[in-house]
Design a protein around this motif. Sequence first.
Motif, mmCIF file in Angstrom:
data_model
loop_
_atom_site.group_PDB
_atom_site.id
_atom_site.type_symbol
_atom_site.label_atom_id
_atom_site.label_comp_id
_atom_site.label_asym_id
_atom_site.label_seq_id
_atom_site.Cartn_x
_atom_site.Cartn_y
_atom_site.Cartn_z
ATOM 1 N N ARG A 128 0.861 -1.190 0.000
ATOM 2 C CA ARG A 128 0.000 0.000 0.000
ATOM 3 C C ARG A 128 0.890 1.231 0.000
ATOM 4 N NH1 ARG A 128 -3.788 0.843 4.509
ATOM 5 N NH2 ARG A 128 -5.053 1.960 2.971
ATOM 6 N N VAL A 129 0.643 2.130 -0.945
ATOM 7 C CA VAL A 129 1.444 3.346 -1.081
ATOM 8 C C VAL A 129 0.510 4.548 -1.098
ATOM 9 C CG1 VAL A 129 3.003 4.647 -2.583
ATOM 10 C CG2 VAL A 129 3.320 2.181 -2.295
ATOM 11 N N LEU A 130 0.845 5.566 -0.320
ATOM 12 C CA LEU A 130 0.099 6.823 -0.277
ATOM 13 C C LEU A 130 1.004 7.928 -0.806
ATOM 14 C CD1 LEU A 130 -2.251 8.693 0.597
ATOM 15 C CD2 LEU A 130 -1.237 8.715 2.902
ATOM 16 N N ASN A 131 0.548 8.609 -1.847
ATOM 17 C CA ASN A 131 1.280 9.723 -2.444
ATOM 18 C C ASN A 131 0.499 11.000 -2.175
ATOM 19 O OD1 ASN A 131 2.989 11.345 -3.914
ATOM 20 N ND2 ASN A 131 2.303 10.623 -5.920
ATOM 21 N N MET A 132 1.077 11.887 -1.348
ATOM 22 C CA MET A 132 0.408 13.131 -0.959
ATOM 23 C C MET A 132 1.008 14.337 -1.677
ATOM 24 S SD MET A 132 0.017 12.472 3.129
ATOM 25 C CE MET A 132 1.497 11.481 3.268
ATOM 26 N N PHE A 133 0.169 15.346 -1.949
ATOM 27 C CA PHE A 133 0.554 16.497 -2.770
ATOM 28 C C PHE A 133 1.050 15.943 -4.112
ATOM 29 C CE2 PHE A 133 1.670 17.133 1.697
ATOM 30 C CZ PHE A 133 0.874 18.213 2.047
ATOM 31 N N ALA A 134 0.261 15.057 -4.694
ATOM 32 C CA ALA A 134 0.745 14.130 -5.718
ATOM 33 C C ALA A 134 0.802 14.717 -7.121
ATOM 34 C CB ALA A 134 -0.119 12.871 -5.722
ATOM 35 N N TYR A 135 0.238 15.905 -7.327
ATOM 36 C CA TYR A 135 0.339 16.633 -8.591
ATOM 37 C C TYR A 135 -0.126 15.750 -9.758
ATOM 38 C CZ TYR A 135 2.271 20.112 -11.883
ATOM 39 O OH TYR A 135 2.428 21.041 -12.871
ATOM 40 N N THR A 136 0.621 15.674 -10.838
ATOM 41 C CA THR A 136 0.150 14.955 -12.023
ATOM 42 C C THR A 136 0.575 13.488 -12.044
ATOM 43 O OG1 THR A 136 2.048 15.751 -13.291
ATOM 44 C CG2 THR A 136 0.005 17.032 -13.426
ATOM 45 N N ALA A 138 3.453 11.351 -11.503
ATOM 46 C CA ALA A 138 4.585 10.536 -11.946
ATOM 47 C C ALA A 138 5.011 9.552 -10.863
ATOM 48 C CB ALA A 138 5.763 11.427 -12.343
ATOM 49 N N ALA A 139 5.096 10.009 -9.606
ATOM 50 C CA ALA A 139 5.472 9.115 -8.508
ATOM 51 C C ALA A 139 4.395 8.061 -8.275
ATOM 52 C CB ALA A 139 5.723 9.919 -7.241
#
Length: 293
Positions: A128-136, A138-139
């Motif tokens: 499980r991965v959480l990407n915050m302030f994730a914009y467009t 890529a990450a």
Amino acid sequence: MYSFLTTGPWPDYELIDSGNFEKLERFGQHVLARPEPQAIWDPHLSAAEWQRANATFTREKGSQERGQWKIKPGTPEQWLINYDQGGLKLRFRLGMSSFKHVGLFPEQDPNWQFIYQQTKLRRAATPRVLNMFAYTGAATLAARAAGADVTHLDSVKQVNFWARDNMEASGLDGVRWLVEDAMKYVKREVKRGSKYQGLILDPPAYGRGPNGEKWQLEDELNELLKLCQQLLDPQDHFFLINLYSLGFSALILDNLVTEIFPKTHTTREIGEIYLHDRGQRKLPLGTFCRFAT
């Protein structure tokens, strides 16, 4: 370990030149000139070379970000570029925004590689991965391409739509999209007892949540990192944070991470991210910290 990260050879991207508080870049077939406050040196190339740019961004008076693009005839306002590095293959839609951005931060290439490889190393069957302030995204896509169950969180709905376009262009699916205030969401996740094998943060110096919530980096970061520490799977995790604020050195990140995160991780890097131009000047573009078990 203090490190300097930079982007490897990439056929669809190049920092051609920098100087006079601007940078000259090639994205695919199109060359763009736009402001860069840290490029305080003289350009390497002549003014005539810079004038060959397909589009040039000019700031509005009194604004550091907002302005207008002057686009030469025949130059599209949106186009696609490819990314193919280290087994990670993605495709990004670029566009010229009124805030000088084009939808991608190419200097993040080494961090996309870190996310991709570290996701594959997780012991969890489906990390499980959480990407915050994730914009467009890529990450987000780097983690998803490695098999993660990814939650992509950004406070701007239109940006999430853009990230979804990138997902579809990259032949991926299954990302969970959230238009949410990061602090509020993380607090709820802590109360729910949620755990993640990967956390990615790319916070701005300042901003607003979807309901007007105020974000000021120096006021909020300490608390947010404390909450993140509670969300990480203690035995199986990776963590990555990028900061672009000129006032935040890598030493600040080092102090925060040392204080907040117990030393359950076996590797840790902290330092600066940069791009180099044809004149071999190194353009600094932020600080980072990343670690993993």
